[in-house]
Design a protein around this motif. Structure first.
Motif, PDB file in Angstrom:
ATOM      1  N   ARG A   1       9.868  -3.120   2.688  1.00 45.52           N
ATOM      2  CA  ARG A   1       8.782  -2.629   1.830  1.00 45.52           C
ATOM      3  C   ARG A   1       8.413  -1.201   2.189  1.00 45.52           C
TER       4      ARG A   1
ATOM      5  N   TYR B   1       5.032  -0.921   0.799  1.00 48.99           N
ATOM      6  CA  TYR B   1       4.297  -1.442   1.952  1.00 48.99           C
ATOM      7  C   TYR B   1       2.799  -1.197   1.753  1.00 48.99           C
TER       8      TYR B   1
ATOM      9  N   ARG C   1       2.002  -9.682   3.817  1.00 49.84           N
ATOM     10  CA  ARG C   1       2.391  -9.408   2.437  1.00 49.84           C
ATOM     11  C   ARG C   1       1.209  -9.486   1.481  1.00 49.84           C
TER      12      ARG C   1
END
Length: 108
Positions: free
Chosen positions: A70, A76, A98
């Motif tokens: 990510r 991210y 996440r």
């Protein structure tokens, strides 16, 4: 990919991404040390608790690898549930997360 090799990429022009990678690498090396310590205890492979701990550590290692992806992909810090920014405080404590807290509760 071998679990023993560091994932840290060469320094980039983005210091924030470098800091994230450093935190992720620390989390990764900590989990690898825990896994190694469990392997060195000499416990029976049939030990349910040890097996459960190893599985949990391996899941976190996979989540850390996903977080590296990510970072590389530029997503991210964005919650996979609601697409809002994950609070920096949460990312500092759990750099491989996440989800924001609300979406994590719903996913659990």
């Amino acid at each position: 990919m071998s679990l023993d090799l560091p994932r840290t990429e060469p320094r980039s022009a983005n210091p924030a991404a470098d800091e994230v990678r450093q935190r992720l690498e620390h989390a990764r090396s900590t989990r690898l040390a825990q896994l190694k310590a469990l392997d060195e205890t000499g416990q029976s492979p049939e030990d349910h608790l040890m097996s459960t701990q190893k599985d949990a550590i391996k899941r976190v290692l996979a989540e850390i690898d996903d977080a590296f992806a990510r970072v590389d992909g530029g997503t991210y810090g964005t919650c996979l549930g609601c697409s809002k920014a994950v609070p920096p405080e949460r990312l500092e404590i759990l750099p491989h997360t996440r989800y924001c807290v609300a979406c994590q509760r719903r996913a659990a």
